[in-house]
Design a protein around this motif. Structure first.
Motif, PDB file in Angstrom:
ATOM      1  N   MET A  99       0.838  -1.196   0.000  1.00 13.90           N
ATOM      2  CA  MET A  99       0.000   0.000   0.000  1.00 13.90           C
ATOM      3  C   MET A  99       0.878   1.252   0.000  1.00 13.90           C
ATOM      4  O   MET A  99       1.775   1.388   0.829  1.00 13.90           O
ATOM      5  N   ARG A 100       0.621   2.172  -0.936  1.00 12.09           N
ATOM      6  CA  ARG A 100       1.387   3.418  -1.019  1.00 12.09           C
ATOM      7  C   ARG A 100       0.597   4.559  -0.389  1.00 12.09           C
ATOM      8  O   ARG A 100      -0.585   4.763  -0.687  1.00 12.09           O
ATOM      9  N   THR A 101       1.282   5.305   0.460  1.00  8.13           N
ATOM     10  CA  THR A 101       0.645   6.376   1.217  1.00  8.13           C
ATOM     11  C   THR A 101       1.470   7.643   1.086  1.00  8.13           C
ATOM     12  O   THR A 101       2.704   7.603   1.088  1.00  8.13           O
TER      13      THR A 101
ATOM     14  N   VAL B 230       4.878   2.694   9.089  1.00  9.78           N
ATOM     15  CA  VAL B 230       4.051   2.970   7.905  1.00  9.78           C
ATOM     16  C   VAL B 230       4.901   3.697   6.871  1.00  9.78           C
ATOM     17  O   VAL B 230       5.325   4.828   7.101  1.00  9.78           O
ATOM     18  N   PRO B 231       5.180   3.094   5.712  1.00 11.94           N
ATOM     19  CA  PRO B 231       5.928   3.800   4.662  1.00 11.94           C
ATOM     20  C   PRO B 231       5.076   4.945   4.110  1.00 11.94           C
ATOM     21  O   PRO B 231       3.966   4.709   3.615  1.00 11.94           O
TER      22      PRO B 231
ATOM     23  N   LYS C  17       1.182   5.569  -8.463  1.00 11.10           N
ATOM     24  CA  LYS C  17      -0.148   5.784  -7.900  1.00 11.10           C
ATOM     25  C   LYS C  17      -0.126   5.526  -6.396  1.00 11.10           C
ATOM     26  O   LYS C  17       0.591   4.648  -5.916  1.00 11.10           O
ATOM     27  N   TYR C  18      -0.965   6.278  -5.668  1.00  8.93           N
ATOM     28  CA  TYR C  18      -1.075   6.117  -4.218  1.00  8.93           C
ATOM     29  C   TYR C  18      -2.456   5.583  -3.843  1.00  8.93           C
ATOM     30  O   TYR C  18      -3.467   5.977  -4.429  1.00  8.93           O
ATOM     31  N   ASP C  19      -2.463   4.699  -2.855  1.00 10.28           N
ATOM     32  CA  ASP C  19      -3.734   4.169  -2.328  1.00 10.28           C
ATOM     33  C   ASP C  19      -4.404   5.164  -1.388  1.00 10.28           C
ATOM     34  O   ASP C  19      -5.631   5.258  -1.339  1.00 10.28           O
TER      35      ASP C  19
END
Length: 339
Positions: free
Chosen positions: A1-3, A24-25, A67-69
């Motif tokens: 998951m990208r944040t 959390v990355p 893209k980010y979630d």
């Protein structure tokens, strides 16, 4: 998951440090080259009510890829249309923008990316940027919280996913009444940020000053009257029913509201209004998205807002260089009717 945290300034730097420290990355994105360089070189240094330094990953907007979630949006509302349109290109197919901005920004954001991609969060703590790479947490660490609600179409699992990320920092309250949560935060910001900016002080300065406290009680009444006329049920904040505590209809109840105020604000007394921070840096502030919203809604509902009208006028004049933040500005506010 990208944040990502887009607009990682005073609040975003604190949040990014906490999330990163808890595994959390997260990319901290900001337009300030010096701030981004300092974050990457020395980490995020958080002072004030804590003292921690956390290595983080920081980017300029032009360096974003993929893209980010989840994108936590922490910029000012002033350029929301352009900002959200830009971020839409970096949002995953089922991604969400979580707006953590002041005011009531969800509807305008949902018009651009769709309600199924829009989550709203109110931030119940404060911070002040000190130097590039450093931010001062101005709330008691034990009193940090988020209140979160979604627009129609957000799946429960996505809401829980965002909640799980934010809980790495502090407690998260899921709000079924997002408009009520927004208006409760607006009540606090219009009062303490608005008056704090007018007088050039903190939330605590407003709460302890007799004249400012009297104005604060009247400001709260205006906001509550407008919100109620608009059909809003104000949500509790950190377990406190602000309407029960601060709404008044006679001099005795107003006196009680003023007596309670310094106690209620004790853990957040050191918060410097974000509008005041902006004005000190000679940047436009969000007055039209805070007190201005109260005035606009009051006009639509037929509820007079003379105090909020004057707060907006004074802060615009400060922004235009016609006056300075000063306790002397309170004298003009005290001339408002029905105080």
């Amino acid at each position: 998951m990208r944040t990502a945290i887009y607009g990682a300034g005073s609040l975003g730097t604190v949040m990014g440090a906490y999330l990163t420290r808890e595994g959390v990355p997260v990319d901290l994105i900001n337009r300030n080259h010096a701030h981004v360089d300092a974050l990457n070189r020395s980490g995020a240094h958080i002072t004030g009510t804590v003292d921690i330094t956390v290595p983080v990953n920081a980017l300029l907007p032009e360096d974003m890829t993929g893209k980010y979630d989840i994108i936590f949006l922490m910029t000012k509302q002033l350029n929301n249309h352009e900002t959200v349109a830009f971020l839409k290109n970096y949002l995953a197919e089922d991604g969400v923008i979580v707006t953590m901005q002041n005011g009531i920004p969800e509807d305008s954001i949902a018009e651009i990316i769709g309600p199924e991609h829009t989550i709203g969060v109110t931030v119940e703590w404060g911070a002040t940027m000190t130097t590039p790479g450093s931010s001062r947490l101005t709330s008691d660490p034990e009193s940090l919280s988020f209140h979160m609600g979604s627009m129609p179409g957000i799946p429960d699992n996505k809401l829980e996913q965002v909640k799980a990320v934010l809980e790495k920092m502090c407690p998260v309250v899921i709000e079924n009444n997002l408009p009520g949560a927004r208006w409760s935060k607006l009540l606090i910001n219009a009062t303490f940020s608005g008056l704090g900016t007018v007088m050039g002080g903190t939330f605590g300065d407003v709460a302890k000053d007799p004249e400012a406290r009297n104005l604060a009680a009247s400001c709260m009444k205006e906001v509550i009257d407008v919100g109620r006329a608009a059909g809003i049920t104000f949500a509790p904040v950190q377990g406190k029913d602000l309407v029960s505590l601060f709404y008044w209809s006679n001099p005795f109840k107003k006196m009680l509201a003023k007596l309670i105020m310094p106690i209620a604000m004790k853990k957040h007394a050191a918060i410097e209004p974000s509008m005041l921070q902006d004005l000190k840096k000679h940047k436009p502030c969000e007055i039209d998205a805070i007190n201005g919203v109260v005035c606009e809604k009051g006009s639509l509902e037929g509820i007079p807002t003379p105090l909020n009208d004057r707060i907006v006028k004074i802060i615009h004049e400060i922004q235009e260089g016609k006056r300075k933040p000063s306790r002397e500005n309170l004298k003009e506010l005290e001339m408002c009717p029905n105080l």
